[in-house]
Design an enzyme around this catalytic site. Structure first.
Site, PDB file in Angstrom:
ATOM      1  N   HIS A 137      25.562  55.739  60.683  1.00 25.80           N
ATOM      2  CA  HIS A 137      24.207  56.138  60.296  1.00 25.80           C
ATOM      3  C   HIS A 137      23.489  56.842  61.449  1.00 25.80           C
ATOM      4  O   HIS A 137      23.992  56.940  62.568  1.00 25.80           O
ATOM      5  CB  HIS A 137      23.403  54.920  59.828  1.00 25.80           C
ATOM      6  CG  HIS A 137      23.161  53.891  60.895  1.00 25.80           C
ATOM      7  ND1 HIS A 137      22.202  54.031  61.879  1.00 25.80           N
ATOM      8  CD2 HIS A 137      23.759  52.681  61.122  1.00 25.80           C
ATOM      9  CE1 HIS A 137      22.196  52.968  62.659  1.00 25.80           C
ATOM     10  NE2 HIS A 137      23.139  52.135  62.246  1.00 25.80           N
ATOM     11  N   HIS A 150      16.027  66.060  55.711  1.00 24.65           N
ATOM     12  CA  HIS A 150      16.858  65.264  56.602  1.00 24.65           C
ATOM     13  C   HIS A 150      17.423  64.013  55.925  1.00 24.65           C
ATOM     14  O   HIS A 150      18.514  63.561  56.273  1.00 24.65           O
ATOM     15  CB  HIS A 150      16.027  64.843  57.822  1.00 24.65           C
ATOM     16  CG  HIS A 150      16.839  64.349  58.971  1.00 24.65           C
ATOM     17  ND1 HIS A 150      17.686  65.155  59.697  1.00 24.65           N
ATOM     18  CD2 HIS A 150      16.954  63.110  59.524  1.00 24.65           C
ATOM     19  CE1 HIS A 150      18.276  64.450  60.646  1.00 24.65           C
ATOM     20  NE2 HIS A 150      17.855  63.205  60.562  1.00 24.65           N
ATOM     21  N   SER A 207      23.025  62.640  61.334  1.00 22.12           N
ATOM     22  CA  SER A 207      22.054  62.823  62.399  1.00 22.12           C
ATOM     23  C   SER A 207      22.599  62.347  63.742  1.00 22.12           C
ATOM     24  O   SER A 207      23.635  62.819  64.187  1.00 22.12           O
ATOM     25  CB  SER A 207      20.755  62.089  62.014  1.00 22.12           C
ATOM     26  OG  SER A 207      19.701  62.430  62.877  1.00 22.12           O
ATOM     27  N   ASP A 257      15.040  70.768  56.018  1.00 14.40           N
ATOM     28  CA  ASP A 257      14.981  69.768  57.091  1.00 14.40           C
ATOM     29  C   ASP A 257      14.005  70.227  58.167  1.00 14.40           C
ATOM     30  O   ASP A 257      14.238  71.218  58.857  1.00 14.40           O
ATOM     31  CB  ASP A 257      16.382  69.571  57.695  1.00 14.40           C
ATOM     32  CG  ASP A 257      16.468  68.332  58.581  1.00 14.40           C
ATOM     33  OD1 ASP A 257      15.432  67.954  59.163  1.00 14.40           O
ATOM     34  OD2 ASP A 257      17.566  67.770  58.692  1.00 14.40           O
TER      35      ASP A 257
END
Length: 487
Positions: free
Chosen positions: A215, A464, A289, A436
């Site tokens: 994540h 995002h 990310s 984003d």
């Protein structure tokens, strides 16, 4: 008639351009005032937290806004060696035979105020030179026979906490008074990350390969387990184990108060908790990310084992020649502007140690109250996994991870991308939402410029978060196609 329409169109474009320029000027003017006030508030909060930490923990705790150094203390201990090269390299002796090299971003302790930046720009313009950011003066050089240079006192105390203290500096309690004390935030197993595992249901002794989901910043494994994993087909599950981790300091993983949350620490915890524990031999990586940086580091460390890399909204900012990479990334990610709101939030999180700690106390320390209030307000009809990931972290974890991974990765990502390009034959696929506002789509195009074989897929109307949340079924199907290509 045509000439009139053309003149009208030109006037309309000129008016829009003038309004846009006025809007940018207003945003900049308001931002200067707001962030000057935040600079002043940060000084006040520094004093408040020094007193609060002493009352609650019985020790004065250093902070990164302090200008103090620890050269004398480090030399006296003889256990810490530091060198500065656009960031900092901290070598800590953890035992008589064990040394660790920590990569520390200088953005932790070198974040000039708005006034300091304005003064530096004014001084530079008056001398006709290029603007130069304000940088604190370097400490005096050590004597010829010394092997210890200077580093910020907060880093030294953190390292001393790891070593065990020297009688004068009390180690950091974990959790600290300003952190949440619930069982989810403070797991009993402090040596390994929380790992969500989905294995073939038929109990097969071995699988063809595995998939590791990582994540992003202030998130958790729920970002994947509540979206993509439930949509992976039975056929794909029959051949693979699916792993989703909570990174160090986030979700249900350990949150050590004395950690610097460096790239090495994050990667080693993933190795210990997944690769070594479950005997992973061949695997795909899917990362969002900040997780993309860890994915690249793992790919470089396990070049023969990684079969594909899927990076979603990677935070890659090529550093222009002549710029200090860490400072450039800090200014790019957190431009100290009040608009758009996501830029304002990123700026507060990146530039203000004590203000961001205050936000963490209000939201994270009391996350159970906020989650309950949200459930009651929505009549328990909305799932809260994104809130769970956002709230379940400590300020020390988010602050150090933000600076040491995102800002401190400047230069490191380039090397990783070059190794992936030249030495690995794995597939590289990059997803990015066109809307984003946190990480612009140019980040993904920059990855492709570095790795020509990478496939970049820009999704219209996604940002995002919604690049995954809301299109999880499509993403799961596309991921299976990527995995099947490398069978």
């Amino acid at each position: 008639m045509a000439a009139a329409r053309s003149a009208l169109a030109s006037a309309s474009r000129a008016a829009r351009s003038a309004m846009a320029s006025a809007g940018r000027a207003a945003n900049e003017a308001v931002s200067i005032v707001v962030f000057m006030l935040l600079d002043a508030l940060e000084v006040l909060l520094c004093v408040v937290y020094r007193v609060a930490d002493y009352v609650a923990e019985g020790a004065w705790r250093p902070c990164y806004c302090s200008r103090s150094s620890a050269a004398g203390a480090g030399a006296a201990a003889g256990r810490i060696v530091v060198s500065e090269r656009g960031g900092s390299k901290v070598v800590s002796m953890l035992s008589a035979t064990r040394l660790h090299l920590e990569d520390i971003s200088d953005t932790l302790y070198n974040r000039p105020s708005v006034l300091a930046c304005a003064a530096a720009a004014a001084a530079s313009s008056s001398t006709g030179g290029a603007p130069r950011p304000s940088v604190r003066a370097a400490p005096p050089a050590p004597s010829a026979g010394s092997t210890t240079l200077t580093v910020h006192s907060a880093i030294v105390q953190m390292l001393r906490g790891k070593i065990g203290g020297d009688g004068k500096h009390a180690p950091y309690p974990s959790p600290r008074w300003s952190d949440c004390h619930c069982a989810n935030c403070n797991p009993a197993d402090t040596d390994r990350l929380f790992v969500h595992v989905e294995a073939p249901q038929d109990g097969a002794a071995a699988t063809e390969e595995d998939v590791l989901f990582i994540h992003g910043f202030i998130s958790s494994s729920g970002f994947w387990t509540e979206t993509v994993l439930p949509n992976v087909s039975r056929e794909a599950r029959a051949r693979r184990r699916l792993f989703a981790v909570d990174l160090l300091g986030f979700g249900r993983s350990p949150k050590p108060a004395d950690s610097l949350y460096t790239l090495r620490e994050h990667v080693e915890m993933i190795e210990r908790s997944v690769i070594e524990r479950y005997g992973v031999r061949s695997f795909h990586i899917v990362a969002h990310s900040l997780g993309s940086i860890l994915a690249l580091a793992l790919a470089v460390k396990y070049p023969a084992a990684v079969k594909s890399l899927t990076l979603v909204a990677p935070p890659y900012f090529p550093v222009p020649r002549g710029e200090v990479g860490t400072q450039y990334v800090l200014r790019t990610v957190a431009p100290r502007r009040v608009w758009p709101t996501i830029a304002f939030g990123a700026s507060v999180a990146c530039w203000y140690e004590h203000l961001s700690r205050t936000v963490s106390i209000v939201l994270c320390k009391h996350h159970r109250l906020w989650e309950l209030a949200f459930r009651v307000f929505t009549l328990y009809r909305v799932r809260t996994y994104l809130m769970d990931g956002f709230f379940c972290h400590t300020h020390i974890a988010s602050w150090h991870t933000l600076h040491n991974i995102i800002c401190g990765s400047a230069g490191k990502i380039d090397k990783c991308l070059e190794i992936v390009r030249d030495e690995l034959n794995c597939d590289v696929t990059v997803y990015h939402g066109r809307d984003d506002e946190l990480l612009p789509v140019q980040c993904s195009y920059a990855v492709k410029a570095k790795i020509p074989r990478a496939q970049v897929k820009v999704i219209d109307g996604k940002d995002h978060v919604t690049i995954v949340v809301g299109r999880q079924k499509d993403l799961a199907r596309e991921l299976e196609e990527i995995w099947d290509r490398k069978r």
